[in-house]
Design an enzyme around this catalytic site. Sequence first.
Site, PDB file in Angstrom:
ATOM      1  N   LYS A 154       0.852  -1.181   0.000  1.00  0.00           N
ATOM      2  CA  LYS A 154       0.000   0.000   0.000  1.00  0.00           C
ATOM      3  C   LYS A 154       0.897   1.244   0.000  1.00  0.00           C
ATOM      4  O   LYS A 154       2.062   1.145   0.396  1.00  0.00           O
ATOM      5  CB  LYS A 154      -0.945  -0.010   1.190  1.00  0.00           C
ATOM      6  CG  LYS A 154      -0.356   0.498   2.515  1.00  0.00           C
ATOM      7  CD  LYS A 154      -1.428   0.640   3.539  1.00  0.00           C
ATOM      8  CE  LYS A 154      -0.917   1.350   4.781  1.00  0.00           C
ATOM      9  NZ  LYS A 154      -0.764   2.789   4.656  1.00  0.00           N
ATOM     10  N   HIS A 184      -1.048  -5.353   5.770  1.00  0.00           N
ATOM     11  CA  HIS A 184      -0.520  -6.122   6.891  1.00  0.00           C
ATOM     12  C   HIS A 184      -1.531  -6.301   8.019  1.00  0.00           C
ATOM     13  O   HIS A 184      -1.394  -7.201   8.844  1.00  0.00           O
ATOM     14  CB  HIS A 184       0.776  -5.494   7.423  1.00  0.00           C
ATOM     15  CG  HIS A 184       0.592  -4.196   8.140  1.00  0.00           C
ATOM     16  ND1 HIS A 184       0.643  -2.973   7.509  1.00  0.00           N
ATOM     17  CD2 HIS A 184       0.360  -3.920   9.451  1.00  0.00           C
ATOM     18  CE1 HIS A 184       0.456  -2.010   8.396  1.00  0.00           C
ATOM     19  NE2 HIS A 184       0.280  -2.566   9.574  1.00  0.00           N
ATOM     20  N   LYS A 188      -2.650 -10.047  10.767  1.00  0.00           N
ATOM     21  CA  LYS A 188      -2.648 -10.156  12.228  1.00  0.00           C
ATOM     22  C   LYS A 188      -3.543 -11.313  12.660  1.00  0.00           C
ATOM     23  O   LYS A 188      -4.662 -11.479  12.181  1.00  0.00           O
ATOM     24  CB  LYS A 188      -3.117  -8.846  12.858  1.00  0.00           C
ATOM     25  CG  LYS A 188      -2.172  -7.673  12.589  1.00  0.00           C
ATOM     26  CD  LYS A 188      -2.683  -6.404  13.234  1.00  0.00           C
ATOM     27  CE  LYS A 188      -1.772  -5.222  12.906  1.00  0.00           C
ATOM     28  NZ  LYS A 188      -0.435  -5.365  13.501  1.00  0.00           N
ATOM     29  N   ASP A 241      -4.499   6.996   4.608  1.00  0.00           N
ATOM     30  CA  ASP A 241      -3.469   6.196   5.255  1.00  0.00           C
ATOM     31  C   ASP A 241      -4.054   5.016   6.022  1.00  0.00           C
ATOM     32  O   ASP A 241      -3.443   3.946   6.080  1.00  0.00           O
ATOM     33  CB  ASP A 241      -2.654   7.077   6.215  1.00  0.00           C
ATOM     34  CG  ASP A 241      -1.427   6.363   6.765  1.00  0.00           C
ATOM     35  OD1 ASP A 241      -0.691   5.760   5.965  1.00  0.00           O
ATOM     36  OD2 ASP A 241      -1.217   6.396   7.989  1.00  0.00           O
ATOM     37  N   HIS A 246      -6.769  -0.320   5.659  1.00  0.00           N
ATOM     38  CA  HIS A 246      -6.781  -1.149   6.866  1.00  0.00           C
ATOM     39  C   HIS A 246      -8.183  -1.306   7.452  1.00  0.00           C
ATOM     40  O   HIS A 246      -8.658  -2.414   7.689  1.00  0.00           O
ATOM     41  CB  HIS A 246      -5.874  -0.537   7.944  1.00  0.00           C
ATOM     42  CG  HIS A 246      -4.435  -0.453   7.555  1.00  0.00           C
ATOM     43  ND1 HIS A 246      -3.811  -1.383   6.760  1.00  0.00           N
ATOM     44  CD2 HIS A 246      -3.481   0.454   7.871  1.00  0.00           C
ATOM     45  CE1 HIS A 246      -2.542  -1.058   6.604  1.00  0.00           C
ATOM     46  NE2 HIS A 246      -2.319   0.051   7.269  1.00  0.00           N
TER      47      HIS A 246
END
Length: 508
Positions: A154, A184, A188, A241, A246
Amino acid sequence: MKATDPCVLVIFGASGDLTYRKLIPSIYDLFCQGLLPDCFAVVGVGRSGYNDASFREKVMPGVEEFANKKASLPEKLANFASLLYYCQLDTSNEAEYIKLSEKLKQVDGDCHTGGNYLYYLATPPKLYSIVPFHLAAHGLNKSGSGWKRLIVEKPFGYDLETAKALNRKLLEVFDEHQLYRIDHYLGKETVQNLLVTRFANGIFEPLWNRNYINHIEITSAESVSVGDRGGYYDSSGALRDMVQNHLMQLLGMVAMEPPTVIEANAIRNEVLKVFQSLRPLTPEAVAQNVIRGQYMASRVRGETHKGYRQEKGVPEDSRTETYVAMKFFIDNWRWGGVPFYLRTGKSLPTRVTEVVVHFKETPHKLFAQPGVVSRENQLIIRIQPNEGILMKFDVKMPGQGFVTKQVNMDFHYEELTDAYVPSAYERLLLDAMLGDSTLFARGDAVEAAWEYVMPILDGWKNDPNIPVHGYPAGTWGPESADKLIGNSADTWRYPCKNLADDGEYCLL
Protein backbone atom coordinates in the site's frame (compact mmCIF):
# COMPACT_ATOMS: atom_id res chain seq x y z
CA MET A 1 2.11 -25.03 6.85
CA LYS A 2 5.50 -25.36 5.19
CA ALA A 3 5.96 -23.85 1.74
CA THR A 4 7.01 -26.72 -0.51
CA ASP A 5 7.56 -25.07 -3.90
CA PRO A 6 11.19 -23.93 -4.32
CA CYS A 7 11.27 -20.19 -5.01
CA VAL A 8 13.19 -16.93 -5.04
CA LEU A 9 11.84 -13.88 -3.20
CA VAL A 10 12.89 -10.81 -5.19
CA ILE A 11 12.63 -7.62 -3.12
CA PHE A 12 12.64 -4.33 -5.02
CA GLY A 13 13.63 -1.56 -2.61
CA ALA A 14 15.98 -3.88 -0.75
CA SER A 15 17.95 -1.10 0.93
CA GLY A 16 14.84 0.49 2.45
CA ASP A 17 13.45 0.50 5.97
CA LEU A 18 10.61 -1.94 5.24
CA THR A 19 13.07 -4.56 4.06
CA TYR A 20 15.40 -3.99 7.01
CA ARG A 21 12.79 -3.91 9.80
CA LYS A 22 10.04 -6.20 8.51
CA LEU A 23 10.71 -8.33 5.46
CA ILE A 24 14.12 -9.88 6.09
CA PRO A 25 13.42 -10.44 9.83
CA SER A 26 10.09 -12.10 8.94
CA ILE A 27 11.79 -14.38 6.41
CA TYR A 28 14.35 -15.29 9.07
CA ASP A 29 11.56 -16.22 11.50
CA LEU A 30 10.06 -18.52 8.86
CA PHE A 31 13.53 -19.99 8.30
CA CYS A 32 13.93 -20.74 12.02
CA GLN A 33 10.57 -22.54 12.08
CA GLY A 34 11.43 -24.68 9.07
CA LEU A 35 8.58 -23.20 7.01
CA LEU A 36 10.61 -22.03 4.02
CA PRO A 37 11.02 -24.29 0.98
CA ASP A 38 14.06 -26.54 1.00
CA CYS A 39 15.32 -24.59 -2.04
CA PHE A 40 14.91 -20.89 -1.29
CA ALA A 41 16.76 -17.61 -1.79
CA VAL A 42 16.24 -13.87 -1.45
CA VAL A 43 17.47 -11.47 -4.10
CA GLY A 44 17.53 -7.85 -3.04
CA VAL A 45 17.25 -5.31 -5.87
CA GLY A 46 18.11 -1.63 -5.71
CA ARG A 47 20.29 1.22 -6.88
CA SER A 48 22.65 1.11 -3.91
CA GLY A 49 26.07 -0.31 -4.69
CA TYR A 50 25.97 -3.49 -2.64
CA ASN A 51 27.14 -6.94 -3.61
CA ASP A 52 26.04 -10.21 -2.02
CA ALA A 53 28.47 -9.90 0.89
CA SER A 54 27.86 -6.23 1.70
CA PHE A 55 24.06 -6.67 1.40
CA ARG A 56 24.24 -9.44 4.00
CA GLU A 57 26.29 -7.19 6.25
CA LYS A 58 23.67 -4.46 5.90
CA VAL A 59 20.51 -6.46 6.64
CA MET A 60 21.65 -9.04 9.20
CA PRO A 61 21.79 -6.50 12.09
CA GLY A 62 18.08 -5.90 11.37
CA VAL A 63 17.47 -9.62 11.79
CA GLU A 64 19.18 -9.61 15.16
CA GLU A 65 17.21 -6.55 16.29
CA PHE A 66 13.71 -7.11 14.87
CA ALA A 67 13.21 -10.86 14.34
CA ASN A 68 11.13 -12.71 16.92
CA LYS A 69 13.55 -15.65 16.98
CA LYS A 70 16.41 -13.72 18.61
CA ALA A 71 17.96 -16.56 20.56
CA SER A 72 19.31 -18.35 17.51
CA LEU A 73 22.76 -19.86 17.33
CA PRO A 74 25.42 -18.02 15.28
CA GLU A 75 25.49 -20.95 12.84
CA LYS A 76 21.79 -20.45 12.07
CA LEU A 77 22.33 -16.75 11.38
CA ALA A 78 25.22 -17.62 9.08
CA ASN A 79 23.18 -20.27 7.27
CA PHE A 80 20.36 -17.80 6.73
CA ALA A 81 22.72 -15.08 5.50
CA SER A 82 23.98 -17.46 2.82
CA LEU A 83 20.48 -17.39 1.26
CA LEU A 84 20.68 -13.63 0.62
CA TYR A 85 21.84 -12.18 -2.72
CA TYR A 86 21.88 -8.71 -4.22
CA CYS A 87 21.45 -7.24 -7.68
CA GLN A 88 22.30 -3.59 -8.30
CA LEU A 89 20.25 -1.92 -11.01
CA ASP A 90 18.27 1.21 -11.79
CA THR A 91 14.69 -0.03 -11.33
CA SER A 92 13.33 2.68 -13.65
CA ASN A 93 15.63 1.62 -16.52
CA GLU A 94 14.25 -1.28 -18.55
CA ALA A 95 17.58 -2.15 -20.15
CA GLU A 96 19.19 -2.86 -16.77
CA TYR A 97 16.76 -5.70 -15.98
CA ILE A 98 19.03 -7.98 -17.96
CA LYS A 99 21.19 -7.89 -14.81
CA LEU A 100 18.28 -9.26 -12.78
CA SER A 101 17.61 -11.97 -15.35
CA GLU A 102 21.24 -13.05 -15.18
CA LYS A 103 21.26 -12.91 -11.36
CA LEU A 104 18.19 -15.11 -11.17
CA LYS A 105 19.81 -17.64 -13.49
CA GLN A 106 22.82 -17.68 -11.15
CA VAL A 107 20.63 -18.17 -8.09
CA ASP A 108 18.60 -20.85 -9.86
CA GLY A 109 21.87 -22.63 -10.56
CA ASP A 110 22.86 -22.45 -6.90
CA CYS A 111 19.58 -23.62 -5.36
CA HIS A 112 17.41 -24.98 -8.21
CA THR A 113 14.27 -22.95 -7.59
CA GLY A 114 12.66 -23.96 -10.87
CA GLY A 115 11.88 -20.43 -12.01
CA ASN A 116 9.35 -19.78 -9.23
CA TYR A 117 9.70 -16.06 -8.46
CA LEU A 118 7.84 -14.02 -5.85
CA TYR A 119 8.38 -10.30 -6.52
CA TYR A 120 7.87 -7.81 -3.68
CA LEU A 121 7.46 -4.09 -4.47
CA ALA A 122 8.88 -2.44 -1.35
CA THR A 123 9.39 0.71 -3.42
CA PRO A 124 7.83 4.17 -3.71
CA PRO A 125 4.32 3.88 -5.24
CA LYS A 126 5.44 5.60 -8.45
CA LEU A 127 7.33 2.42 -9.35
CA TYR A 128 4.33 0.09 -8.91
CA SER A 129 3.36 0.47 -12.57
CA ILE A 130 6.95 0.63 -13.86
CA VAL A 131 8.72 -2.39 -12.37
CA PRO A 132 6.11 -4.95 -13.59
CA PHE A 133 6.42 -3.71 -17.19
CA HIS A 134 10.19 -3.93 -17.08
CA LEU A 135 9.93 -7.48 -15.70
CA ALA A 136 7.56 -8.32 -18.57
CA ALA A 137 9.95 -6.84 -21.12
CA HIS A 138 12.49 -9.50 -20.12
CA GLY A 139 9.96 -12.33 -19.84
CA LEU A 140 10.21 -12.42 -16.05
CA ASN A 141 6.42 -12.34 -15.66
CA LYS A 142 5.68 -15.50 -17.65
CA SER A 143 4.55 -18.59 -15.78
CA GLY A 144 5.74 -21.11 -18.35
CA SER A 145 8.90 -21.95 -16.43
CA GLY A 146 7.67 -21.83 -12.85
CA TRP A 147 5.06 -19.55 -11.27
CA LYS A 148 5.42 -15.78 -10.98
CA ARG A 149 3.66 -13.70 -8.29
CA LEU A 150 3.76 -10.00 -7.48
CA ILE A 151 3.19 -8.48 -4.02
CA VAL A 152 2.18 -4.82 -4.12
CA GLU A 153 2.47 -2.70 -0.98
CA LYS A 154 0.00 0.00 0.00
CA PRO A 155 -0.95 2.68 -0.90
CA PHE A 156 -2.72 1.12 -3.86
CA GLY A 157 -3.59 4.33 -5.66
CA TYR A 158 -4.07 7.84 -4.37
CA ASP A 159 -7.78 7.95 -5.25
CA LEU A 160 -10.34 5.95 -7.23
CA GLU A 161 -9.02 7.09 -10.62
CA THR A 162 -5.39 6.21 -9.87
CA ALA A 163 -6.38 2.88 -8.24
CA LYS A 164 -8.31 1.89 -11.37
CA ALA A 165 -5.43 3.00 -13.57
CA LEU A 166 -2.94 0.96 -11.53
CA ASN A 167 -5.17 -2.11 -11.68
CA ARG A 168 -5.44 -1.76 -15.46
CA LYS A 169 -1.67 -1.38 -15.84
CA LEU A 170 -0.84 -4.38 -13.67
CA LEU A 171 -3.38 -6.58 -15.43
CA GLU A 172 -1.66 -5.88 -18.75
CA VAL A 173 1.37 -7.91 -17.65
CA PHE A 174 0.13 -10.05 -14.72
CA ASP A 175 -3.11 -11.98 -14.24
CA GLU A 176 -5.29 -11.29 -11.20
CA HIS A 177 -4.36 -14.61 -9.60
CA GLN A 178 -0.70 -13.53 -9.73
CA LEU A 179 -1.33 -10.25 -7.87
CA TYR A 180 -1.12 -10.01 -4.08
CA ARG A 181 -2.12 -6.57 -2.77
CA ILE A 182 -0.79 -6.66 0.75
CA ASP A 183 -2.45 -5.11 3.79
CA HIS A 184 -0.52 -6.12 6.89
CA TYR A 185 -3.62 -5.66 9.08
CA LEU A 186 -5.12 -8.77 7.48
CA GLY A 187 -2.03 -10.73 8.52
CA LYS A 188 -2.65 -10.16 12.23
CA GLU A 189 -3.80 -13.28 14.05
CA THR A 190 -6.59 -11.43 15.84
CA VAL A 191 -8.06 -10.16 12.55
CA GLN A 192 -8.18 -13.72 11.25
CA ASN A 193 -9.69 -14.79 14.57
CA LEU A 194 -12.70 -12.61 13.74
CA LEU A 195 -13.74 -15.28 11.24
CA VAL A 196 -13.25 -18.07 13.76
CA THR A 197 -15.07 -16.20 16.52
CA ARG A 198 -18.05 -15.61 14.27
CA PHE A 199 -18.30 -18.78 12.25
CA ALA A 200 -16.96 -21.49 14.58
CA ASN A 201 -19.14 -20.61 17.58
CA GLY A 202 -22.89 -21.17 17.63
CA ILE A 203 -23.35 -18.59 20.39
CA PHE A 204 -22.27 -15.59 18.28
CA GLU A 205 -23.49 -15.89 14.70
CA PRO A 206 -27.24 -16.09 15.58
CA LEU A 207 -26.83 -12.73 17.38
CA TRP A 208 -24.65 -11.10 14.70
CA ASN A 209 -27.37 -8.99 13.09
CA ARG A 210 -29.74 -6.03 13.38
CA ASN A 211 -32.07 -7.91 15.77
CA TYR A 212 -29.56 -8.06 18.61
CA ILE A 213 -26.82 -5.53 17.87
CA ASN A 214 -27.33 -1.85 18.65
CA HIS A 215 -24.17 -0.55 16.96
CA ILE A 216 -20.56 -1.47 16.19
CA GLU A 217 -17.49 0.70 16.59
CA ILE A 218 -14.03 0.20 15.16
CA THR A 219 -11.10 2.10 16.65
CA SER A 220 -7.52 2.26 15.46
CA ALA A 221 -5.57 4.73 17.57
CA GLU A 222 -1.91 5.66 17.49
CA SER A 223 -0.17 7.42 20.35
CA VAL A 224 2.69 8.66 18.16
CA SER A 225 2.65 11.84 16.09
CA VAL A 226 3.70 12.02 12.44
CA GLY A 227 7.23 12.94 13.58
CA ASP A 228 9.68 13.31 10.70
CA ARG A 229 7.15 11.89 8.20
CA GLY A 230 5.24 15.17 7.98
CA GLY A 231 6.21 15.80 4.36
CA TYR A 232 4.83 12.44 3.25
CA TYR A 233 1.86 12.38 5.61
CA ASP A 234 0.58 15.79 4.55
CA SER A 235 -0.08 14.43 1.06
CA SER A 236 -1.92 11.44 2.49
CA GLY A 237 -3.84 12.03 5.74
CA ALA A 238 -5.67 9.62 8.00
CA LEU A 239 -8.45 8.81 5.53
CA ARG A 240 -6.07 7.55 2.84
CA ASP A 241 -3.47 6.20 5.26
CA MET A 242 -5.81 4.14 7.47
CA VAL A 243 -9.50 4.18 6.55
CA GLN A 244 -9.50 3.30 2.85
CA ASN A 245 -7.35 0.21 3.34
CA HIS A 246 -6.78 -1.15 6.87
CA LEU A 247 -10.09 -0.25 8.46
CA MET A 248 -12.24 -0.99 5.43
CA GLN A 249 -10.71 -4.46 5.25
CA LEU A 250 -11.34 -4.91 8.98
CA LEU A 251 -14.94 -3.81 8.46
CA GLY A 252 -15.30 -6.42 5.74
CA MET A 253 -14.30 -9.17 8.17
CA VAL A 254 -16.70 -7.89 10.83
CA ALA A 255 -19.75 -7.47 8.59
CA MET A 256 -19.39 -10.18 5.91
CA GLU A 257 -21.80 -13.05 5.38
CA PRO A 258 -20.56 -16.59 6.09
CA PRO A 259 -18.56 -17.87 3.11
CA THR A 260 -19.46 -21.24 1.69
CA VAL A 261 -15.91 -22.47 2.31
CA ILE A 262 -12.75 -21.04 3.88
CA GLU A 263 -11.12 -20.31 0.55
CA ALA A 264 -9.68 -17.15 -0.98
CA ASN A 265 -12.35 -16.27 -3.53
CA ALA A 266 -15.25 -17.29 -1.28
CA ILE A 267 -14.06 -15.00 1.52
CA ARG A 268 -13.09 -12.14 -0.76
CA ASN A 269 -16.45 -12.32 -2.54
CA GLU A 270 -18.23 -11.73 0.77
CA VAL A 271 -15.94 -8.83 1.69
CA LEU A 272 -16.69 -7.20 -1.65
CA LYS A 273 -20.44 -7.54 -1.01
CA VAL A 274 -20.02 -5.56 2.22
CA PHE A 275 -18.34 -2.70 0.37
CA GLN A 276 -21.03 -2.77 -2.31
CA SER A 277 -23.73 -2.55 0.38
CA LEU A 278 -22.34 0.56 2.07
CA ARG A 279 -24.87 3.38 1.92
CA PRO A 280 -23.44 6.01 -0.47
CA LEU A 281 -22.33 9.22 1.21
CA THR A 282 -24.14 12.34 0.03
CA PRO A 283 -22.55 15.79 0.50
CA GLU A 284 -24.95 16.32 3.42
CA ALA A 285 -23.93 13.02 5.01
CA VAL A 286 -20.23 13.89 4.67
CA ALA A 287 -20.79 17.22 6.43
CA GLN A 288 -22.88 15.66 9.22
CA ASN A 289 -21.42 12.19 9.74
CA VAL A 290 -17.69 12.52 9.03
CA ILE A 291 -15.43 14.41 11.45
CA ARG A 292 -11.86 15.33 10.57
CA GLY A 293 -9.43 16.60 13.11
CA GLN A 294 -5.83 17.75 13.49
CA TYR A 295 -3.80 17.49 16.68
CA MET A 296 -2.65 20.71 18.35
CA ALA A 297 0.21 21.48 20.71
CA SER A 298 -0.47 20.38 24.27
CA ARG A 299 1.11 19.45 27.55
CA VAL A 300 0.27 16.01 28.94
CA ARG A 301 1.61 14.76 32.29
CA GLY A 302 4.38 17.32 32.20
CA GLU A 303 5.43 16.52 28.63
CA THR A 304 5.07 19.04 25.80
CA HIS A 305 3.71 17.79 22.47
CA LYS A 306 3.99 19.57 19.13
CA GLY A 307 0.98 20.44 17.07
CA TYR A 308 0.69 18.89 13.61
CA ARG A 309 1.41 22.19 11.87
CA GLN A 310 4.66 22.49 13.83
CA GLU A 311 5.95 19.15 12.55
CA LYS A 312 8.82 19.07 10.04
CA GLY A 313 7.60 19.32 6.44
CA VAL A 314 4.02 20.35 7.29
CA PRO A 315 2.72 23.67 5.87
CA GLU A 316 1.56 26.22 8.44
CA ASP A 317 -1.91 26.31 6.87
CA SER A 318 -2.28 22.55 6.33
CA ARG A 319 -5.82 21.15 6.43
CA THR A 320 -4.68 17.52 6.26
CA GLU A 321 -6.53 15.38 8.78
CA THR A 322 -4.67 13.42 11.45
CA TYR A 323 -7.98 12.13 12.84
CA VAL A 324 -11.17 10.77 11.26
CA ALA A 325 -14.39 9.67 12.91
CA MET A 326 -17.44 8.65 10.93
CA LYS A 327 -20.91 7.16 11.17
CA PHE A 328 -22.17 4.99 8.32
CA PHE A 329 -24.62 2.23 7.42
CA ILE A 330 -24.59 -1.07 5.55
CA ASP A 331 -27.83 -1.46 3.62
CA ASN A 332 -28.43 -5.18 3.50
CA TRP A 333 -30.67 -7.72 5.22
CA ARG A 334 -28.26 -8.42 8.10
CA TRP A 335 -27.30 -4.86 9.00
CA GLY A 336 -30.21 -2.66 7.88
CA GLY A 337 -30.54 0.26 10.34
CA VAL A 338 -27.49 -0.63 12.47
CA PRO A 339 -25.06 2.31 12.71
CA PHE A 340 -21.35 1.64 12.41
CA TYR A 341 -18.82 4.04 13.92
CA LEU A 342 -15.17 4.27 12.97
CA ARG A 343 -12.34 6.41 14.29
CA THR A 344 -8.61 6.59 13.76
CA GLY A 345 -5.99 9.16 14.57
CA LYS A 346 -2.49 10.09 15.62
CA SER A 347 -1.34 11.58 18.94
CA LEU A 348 -4.17 9.87 20.80
CA PRO A 349 -3.76 8.61 24.39
CA THR A 350 -2.78 5.06 23.54
CA ARG A 351 -1.93 2.69 20.69
CA VAL A 352 -4.84 0.33 20.21
CA THR A 353 -6.94 -1.33 17.51
CA GLU A 354 -10.18 -3.05 18.43
CA VAL A 355 -13.74 -3.84 17.37
CA VAL A 356 -16.55 -3.25 19.88
CA VAL A 357 -19.92 -4.90 19.34
CA HIS A 358 -22.63 -3.16 21.39
CA PHE A 359 -25.62 -5.43 21.90
CA LYS A 360 -29.14 -4.13 22.41
CA GLU A 361 -30.41 -3.78 25.95
CA THR A 362 -33.10 -6.08 27.31
CA PRO A 363 -36.59 -4.94 26.28
CA HIS A 364 -37.71 -4.68 29.94
CA LYS A 365 -35.22 -3.37 32.50
CA LEU A 366 -36.07 -5.45 35.53
CA PHE A 367 -33.00 -4.40 37.50
CA ALA A 368 -32.82 -0.70 36.66
CA GLN A 369 -31.34 1.39 39.47
CA PRO A 370 -32.29 5.04 40.08
CA GLY A 371 -29.57 7.43 38.96
CA VAL A 372 -27.47 4.68 37.36
CA VAL A 373 -27.03 4.64 33.59
CA SER A 374 -27.36 1.05 32.39
CA ARG A 375 -24.72 -0.29 30.01
CA GLU A 376 -25.41 -2.74 27.24
CA ASN A 377 -23.47 -5.98 26.85
CA GLN A 378 -20.31 -5.56 24.80
CA LEU A 379 -18.03 -7.92 22.93
CA ILE A 380 -14.57 -6.41 22.43
CA ILE A 381 -12.17 -8.01 19.96
CA ARG A 382 -8.71 -6.56 20.54
CA ILE A 383 -6.46 -6.57 17.48
CA GLN A 384 -3.46 -4.93 19.20
CA PRO A 385 -1.87 -4.72 21.75
CA ASN A 386 -2.76 -7.15 24.61
CA GLU A 387 -4.56 -9.20 21.95
CA GLY A 388 -7.66 -11.05 23.03
CA ILE A 389 -11.43 -11.04 23.48
CA LEU A 390 -13.43 -9.37 26.25
CA MET A 391 -17.12 -9.81 27.09
CA LYS A 392 -18.93 -7.31 29.34
CA PHE A 393 -22.12 -8.41 31.08
CA ASP A 394 -24.07 -7.81 34.31
CA VAL A 395 -24.05 -9.90 37.50
CA LYS A 396 -25.71 -9.48 40.87
CA MET A 397 -23.64 -7.83 43.58
CA PRO A 398 -23.40 -9.94 46.76
CA GLY A 399 -25.80 -8.87 49.48
CA GLN A 400 -29.45 -7.96 49.83
CA GLY A 401 -31.50 -6.90 46.83
CA PHE A 402 -30.79 -7.05 43.12
CA VAL A 403 -27.99 -4.54 42.68
CA THR A 404 -26.11 -5.31 39.47
CA LYS A 405 -22.59 -4.60 38.32
CA GLN A 406 -21.00 -4.94 34.90
CA VAL A 407 -18.09 -7.38 34.95
CA ASN A 408 -15.51 -8.63 32.44
CA MET A 409 -14.84 -12.10 31.11
CA ASP A 410 -11.71 -12.04 29.00
CA PHE A 411 -9.25 -14.20 27.07
CA HIS A 412 -5.71 -13.15 26.13
CA TYR A 413 -3.60 -14.71 23.42
CA GLU A 414 -0.58 -14.52 25.69
CA GLU A 415 -2.28 -17.13 27.89
CA LEU A 416 -1.59 -19.68 25.14
CA THR A 417 1.93 -20.05 26.46
CA ASP A 418 2.83 -22.86 24.07
CA ALA A 419 1.59 -20.99 20.99
CA TYR A 420 3.79 -18.86 18.76
CA VAL A 421 2.03 -15.81 17.31
CA PRO A 422 3.65 -14.94 13.97
CA SER A 423 4.03 -11.38 12.79
CA ALA A 424 1.69 -10.12 10.08
CA TYR A 425 4.41 -10.01 7.41
CA GLU A 426 5.56 -13.47 8.39
CA ARG A 427 2.09 -14.89 7.79
CA LEU A 428 1.49 -12.99 4.55
CA LEU A 429 4.85 -13.81 3.00
CA LEU A 430 4.30 -17.49 3.70
CA ASP A 431 0.78 -17.33 2.25
CA ALA A 432 2.14 -15.75 -0.94
CA MET A 433 4.69 -18.55 -1.28
CA LEU A 434 1.87 -21.05 -0.82
CA GLY A 435 -0.27 -19.26 -3.42
CA ASP A 436 -3.00 -18.50 -0.85
CA SER A 437 -4.50 -15.06 -1.56
CA THR A 438 -7.21 -15.19 1.16
CA LEU A 439 -5.64 -12.41 3.23
CA PHE A 440 -4.75 -10.18 0.27
CA ALA A 441 -7.07 -7.54 -1.19
CA ARG A 442 -8.59 -8.22 -4.59
CA GLY A 443 -8.64 -5.51 -7.23
CA ASP A 444 -12.41 -5.05 -7.30
CA ALA A 445 -12.53 -4.70 -3.51
CA VAL A 446 -9.78 -2.08 -3.55
CA GLU A 447 -11.73 -0.07 -6.11
CA ALA A 448 -14.99 -0.48 -4.16
CA ALA A 449 -13.30 0.87 -1.01
CA TRP A 450 -11.97 3.87 -2.92
CA GLU A 451 -15.39 4.45 -4.47
CA TYR A 452 -16.92 4.70 -1.00
CA VAL A 453 -14.41 7.18 0.45
CA MET A 454 -14.18 9.43 -2.63
CA PRO A 455 -17.25 11.56 -1.67
CA ILE A 456 -15.44 12.37 1.60
CA LEU A 457 -12.27 13.45 -0.17
CA ASP A 458 -14.28 15.43 -2.73
CA GLY A 459 -16.36 17.07 -0.02
CA TRP A 460 -13.31 18.17 1.94
CA LYS A 461 -11.72 19.47 -1.23
CA ASN A 462 -14.72 21.34 -2.60
CA ASP A 463 -16.53 22.60 0.50
CA PRO A 464 -14.45 25.07 2.54
CA ASN A 465 -17.20 25.20 5.17
CA ILE A 466 -16.42 21.67 6.36
CA PRO A 467 -14.18 22.36 9.36
CA VAL A 468 -10.94 20.78 10.50
CA HIS A 469 -11.47 20.34 14.24
CA GLY A 470 -8.48 20.79 16.50
CA TYR A 471 -7.80 18.44 19.38
CA PRO A 472 -5.00 18.60 21.96
CA ALA A 473 -2.32 15.98 21.33
CA GLY A 474 -2.73 13.15 23.81
CA THR A 475 -6.55 13.30 23.92
CA TRP A 476 -9.21 11.18 22.23
CA GLY A 477 -9.87 13.59 19.38
CA PRO A 478 -12.32 16.45 18.76
CA GLU A 479 -15.32 16.77 21.07
CA SER A 480 -17.54 16.88 17.98
CA ALA A 481 -16.77 13.18 17.40
CA ASP A 482 -18.71 12.32 20.56
CA LYS A 483 -21.83 13.85 19.02
CA LEU A 484 -21.79 11.27 16.22
CA ILE A 485 -23.13 8.69 18.65
CA GLY A 486 -25.21 11.25 20.54
CA ASN A 487 -26.67 9.13 23.34
CA SER A 488 -24.66 9.56 26.51
CA ALA A 489 -25.28 5.91 27.37
CA ASP A 490 -23.87 4.82 24.01
CA THR A 491 -20.57 6.66 23.85
CA TRP A 492 -17.25 5.54 22.44
CA ARG A 493 -15.29 3.02 24.43
CA TYR A 494 -12.06 4.56 25.71
CA PRO A 495 -9.65 1.61 25.69
CA CYS A 496 -6.43 1.20 27.61
CA LYS A 497 -3.35 -0.82 26.78
CA ASN A 498 -4.77 -3.52 29.04
CA LEU A 499 -7.74 -5.12 27.28
CA ALA A 500 -9.91 -5.34 30.41
CA ASP A 501 -9.49 -1.67 31.37
CA ASP A 502 -11.20 1.37 29.92
CA GLY A 503 -11.81 5.01 30.73
CA GLU A 504 -11.50 8.36 29.05
CA TYR A 505 -8.26 9.18 30.87
CA CYS A 506 -6.64 5.78 30.56
CA LEU A 507 -3.15 6.18 29.07
CA LEU A 508 -0.26 3.88 28.31
